[in-house]
Design a protein around this motif. Structure first.
Motif, short mmCIF file in Angstrom:
data_model
loop_
_atom_site.label_atom_id
_atom_site.label_comp_id
_atom_site.label_asym_id
_atom_site.label_seq_id
_atom_site.Cartn_x
_atom_site.Cartn_y
_atom_site.Cartn_z
N SER A 53 -146.14 -110.55 49.05
CA SER A 53 -146.06 -111.74 48.21
C SER A 53 -144.76 -112.49 48.47
N TYR B 217 -142.68 -118.91 47.38
CA TYR B 217 -143.89 -119.54 46.85
C TYR B 217 -143.97 -119.38 45.34
N GLU B 218 -143.62 -118.22 44.84
CA GLU B 218 -143.65 -117.98 43.40
C GLU B 218 -142.64 -118.86 42.68
N TYR C 164 -143.61 -121.71 39.99
CA TYR C 164 -143.04 -121.60 38.65
C TYR C 164 -142.32 -122.90 38.27
N ARG D 58 -150.36 -118.87 41.78
CA ARG D 58 -149.53 -117.78 41.25
C ARG D 58 -150.29 -116.47 41.19
N ASN E 48 -150.75 -115.10 44.73
CA ASN E 48 -149.50 -114.60 45.29
C ASN E 48 -149.13 -113.25 44.67
N LEU E 49 -149.26 -113.14 43.37
CA LEU E 49 -148.85 -111.90 42.71
C LEU E 49 -149.81 -110.74 42.99
N GLU F 297 -145.12 -126.68 48.72
CA GLU F 297 -145.97 -125.58 48.29
C GLU F 297 -147.11 -125.35 49.27
N CYS G 173 -147.78 -117.92 53.44
CA CYS G 173 -148.12 -116.76 52.63
C CYS G 173 -149.49 -116.20 53.03
#
Length: 142
Positions: free
Chosen positions: A7, A11-12, A16, A70, A73-74, A123, A130
């Motif tokens: 991850s 990107y996170e 956010y 999100r 990614n997580l 992004e 990613c």
């Protein structure tokens, strides 16, 4: 042997920050839309209603895009990120409409929409990186 986390922190962080920025962006666009409807001569009420409908569409697509990005990614899953990448297209087109093709465009809208487009572009690039990291074959073990 520990597994490698794929991850992306970058990107996170971008997602956010964009979640807060987009909330502020939507409130400002709504306020400016109400200001333009009340104080500026409009060619028709259907044009103003269409712009408010576009703002609601942008709220839905951008909210879904941020949520899916999100989540993907997580959980290190590619499909939600891929759907988020696809949702970037209508979201950026709606932002471009607010920036370039509205009947009246205020200077504050130019600034806010430009920042939103920069966030969307960055992004998009990081999301593609990613995805590549998620689907890259693992290194051979020794």
């Amino acid at each position: 042997m520990p597994t490698v986390a794929n991850s992306s922190l970058t990107y996170e962080i971008l997602m956010y920050l964009n979640s807060f920025y987009f909330g502020m962006f939507a409130v400002c666009e709504l306020g400016m839309g109400l200001f333009k409807a009340a104080n500026l001569p409009s060619p028709s009420t259907s044009k103003a209603l269409m712009e408010f409908a576009l703002l609601l569409f942008l709220l839905a697509t951008e909210g879904g895009r941020i949520y899916l990005g999100r989540k993907g990614n997580l959980t290190e899953r590619g499909l939600p990120i891929l759907i988020g990448i696809i949702l970037t297209i209508p979201s950026s087109l709606a932002t471009l409409y607010l920036l370039l093709w509205q009947y009246y465009v205020l200077r504050l809208e130019v600034i806010l929409c430009s920042i939103q487009l920069v966030l969307l572009a960055s992004e998009l690039v990081i999301a593609i990186m990613c995805l590549i990291a998620f689907y890259r074959p693992p290194p051979p073990e020794k």
